[in-house]
Design a protein around this motif. Structure first.
Motif, short mmCIF file in Angstrom:
data_model
loop_
_atom_site.label_atom_id
_atom_site.label_comp_id
_atom_site.label_asym_id
_atom_site.label_seq_id
_atom_site.Cartn_x
_atom_site.Cartn_y
_atom_site.Cartn_z
N PRO A 139 0.73 -1.28 -0.33
CA PRO A 139 -0.54 -0.22 0.01
C PRO A 139 0.67 1.21 -0.04
N GLY A 215 -0.54 -1.25 -7.15
CA GLY A 215 -0.38 -1.22 -5.44
C GLY A 215 -1.00 -2.35 -5.35
N GLY A 216 -0.74 -2.55 -3.41
CA GLY A 216 -1.51 -3.30 -3.09
C GLY A 216 -0.97 -5.12 -3.14
N GLY A 222 -6.90 -4.93 -8.21
CA GLY A 222 -6.30 -4.42 -9.47
C GLY A 222 -6.39 -5.09 -11.01
N THR A 245 -2.23 -6.44 1.19
CA THR A 245 -3.59 -5.62 0.19
C THR A 245 -3.79 -4.27 1.08
N PHE A 294 -14.41 -0.72 2.04
CA PHE A 294 -14.64 -0.74 0.90
C PHE A 294 -12.98 -0.14 0.45
N MET A 296 -11.68 2.22 -3.34
CA MET A 296 -12.41 3.09 -4.19
C MET A 296 -13.29 3.30 -3.86
N ILE A 322 -9.68 5.90 5.98
CA ILE A 322 -7.77 5.52 6.36
C ILE A 322 -7.32 6.30 5.00
N1 SAH Z 1 -4.78 -4.26 -5.61
C1 SAH Z 1 -5.22 -2.79 -4.74
C2 SAH Z 1 -6.51 -1.90 -4.95
C3 SAH Z 1 -6.29 -1.29 -5.90
S1 SAH Z 1 -7.96 -0.78 -5.95
C4 SAH Z 1 -4.61 -3.31 -3.34
O1 SAH Z 1 -4.56 -4.91 -3.26
O2 SAH Z 1 -4.55 -3.04 -2.26
C5 SAH Z 1 -7.07 0.59 -5.59
C6 SAH Z 1 -7.82 1.56 -4.15
O3 SAH Z 1 -7.31 0.92 -3.29
C7 SAH Z 1 -8.13 2.20 -3.43
O4 SAH Z 1 -9.34 3.64 -4.14
C8 SAH Z 1 -8.21 2.39 -2.08
O5 SAH Z 1 -8.96 2.44 -2.23
C9 SAH Z 1 -7.38 1.33 -1.77
N2 SAH Z 1 -5.83 1.73 -1.31
C10 SAH Z 1 -4.85 1.57 -2.00
N3 SAH Z 1 -3.52 2.59 -1.75
C11 SAH Z 1 -4.11 2.90 -0.14
C12 SAH Z 1 -3.50 3.58 0.30
N4 SAH Z 1 -1.77 3.75 0.86
N5 SAH Z 1 -4.21 4.07 1.78
C13 SAH Z 1 -5.58 3.55 1.71
N6 SAH Z 1 -6.37 3.54 0.44
C14 SAH Z 1 -5.50 2.84 -0.48
#
Ligand code: SAH
Length: 375
Positions: A139, A215-216, A222, A245, A294, A296, A322
């Protein structure tokens, strides 16, 4: 304080001083890294002897001496002789060769200096046959990258990445590595999914080691699954490195256990956007002992509120929003479901919404304050 290094050791000379079981473990790692291995020891374990017979390693029978350092990139000392280890440490130091002193103590190995020897996660492709590693970047906090993710990044010829990847993670990538930004922003797609799939395929077909960094976790909201389908259909070799994630990273750094025997026995992850509609999927069957996260969801706060209350969730249920979780700028806002829209209005993107009784614990378990923690 140690600096972890990822060494590219393919065809590079590495000296292993010692012929014991610890040496054997290191030799296997070095073999995976493609190193040219010279072992100096008076005796070898049966496993090392077999490797020497198969000419996978070279054996210099006898004690270590400084003449063996010539041309070495890395020395691994595994002997139980402290005086000898000290000598190796001194001599490698003055020859400016990286050295790892490992010692067997009882059944466990102790590293005295750290030089991380990572096996290559990606094999050097034969000409024209590249490959793709779909890698989760976590993240935001670069410390949450896995060792595999780091290894892939450092071996990549080209990295295709999302906007969600943090600057700290960029700092770990060799500046010479080619970088293609395929960032998507809510409602503003700079590159379409179809174009990203095509890019991945064409880059791999040109023989490159491609890292698709997301990300994540790449397989949680993703679109990683869609990219893998495209690669599979094109016959491109691929692998997946999972990441932390946002739900686990953000909850942990906010001090919210996602499950807890007194508050929540199940967890669900929901997207605020579905492929076909810009509102969260219909919510049914929510139990009070469930934590709902939730992704997004910032723009959909109104819909989320409506759907949750329509599904019977009390508007007094604790919620946390957050923003920029796990990063230095992380901001956690806590309230009740009734206040969700306001909390979301004030939040910075990317943000995650957590709904459930577990959020009550945030008040007492909140530990993260950038720059002031051990980590
Ligand atoms: N594949 C990613 C999610 C992608 S969708 C995962 O597993 O985390 C993108 C969403 O993830 C963002 O809109 C938000 O809701 C969340 N997100 C990703 N990084 C974040 C962070 N550092 N802090 C808060 N929400 C985050």
């Amino acid at each position: 304080m140690h600096l972890s290094l990822v060494c590219h050791l393919r065809q590079r000379l590495c000296l292993v001083a010692g012929g014991n079981h610890l040496a054997e473990t290191r030799v296997h790692q070095l073999l995976q890294a493609g190193a040219d291995i010279l072992v100096c020891a008076s005796e070898l374990t049966p496993g090392l002897s077999a490797l020497a017979e198969q000419q996978q390693i070279r054996w210099n029978q006898g004690r270590y001496h400084s003449g063996l350092l010539k041309g070495c990139w890395l020395v691994v000392a595994t002997t139980s002789d402290q005086t000898l280890n000290n000598q190796i440490s001194r001599e490698t130091n003055s020859a400016q060769i990286f050295c790892e002193i490992s010692q067997q103590q009882g059944s466990s190995a102790v590293l005295q200096t750290t030089a991380t020897v990572l096996p290559p996660e990606m094999n050097i492709p034969s000409p024209g046959a590249g490959e793709v590693a779909l890698v989760g970047a976590g993240p935001g906090d670069a410390g949450l990258l896995t060792l595999k993710a780091l290894s892939c990044l450092q071996q990549a010829d080209v990295v295709l990445a999302d906007r969600l990847v943090s600057d700290d993670i960029w700092a770990l990538i060799c500046p010479a590595t080619e970088y293609i930004s395929v960032g998507k922003q809510c409602g503003r797609h700079s590159t379409t999914q179809q174009q990203i799939n095509q890019l991945l395929i064409s880059q791999a077909q040109s023989g490159k080691r491609v890292v698709r960094l997301k990300g994540g976790d790449p397989l949680i909201f993703g679109r990683g699954g869609e990219e893998l389908e495209a690669l599979a259909a094109a016959g491109i070799r691929f692998s997946v490195v999972p990441g932390i994630t946002a739900a686990s990273g953000c909850a942990a750094y906010a001090g919210i256990p996602l499950t807890h025997r007194d508050y929540a026995d199940s967890l669900r992850l929901i997207t605020g956007h579905t492929k076909h509609a810009a509102s969260p999927p219909f919510l049914s069957g929510i139990s009070p002992s469930q934590t709902t996260v939730f992704y997004m969801g910032l723009q959909q706060a109104g819909d989320i509120y409506q759907q949750l209350t329509a599904a019977g969730v009390s508007d007094q249920t604790p919620v946390a929003v957050i923003g920029k979780g796990t990063r230095r700028e992380q901001k956690v806002s806590v309230g009740i479901l009734h206040e969700l829209q306001q909390l979301c209005k004030d939040a910075a993107s990317p943000a995650l919404i957590i709904v459930g009784e577990v959020v009550r614990l945030q008040h007492s378990l909140n530990w993260f304050s950038a720059g002031q923690n051990l980590i």
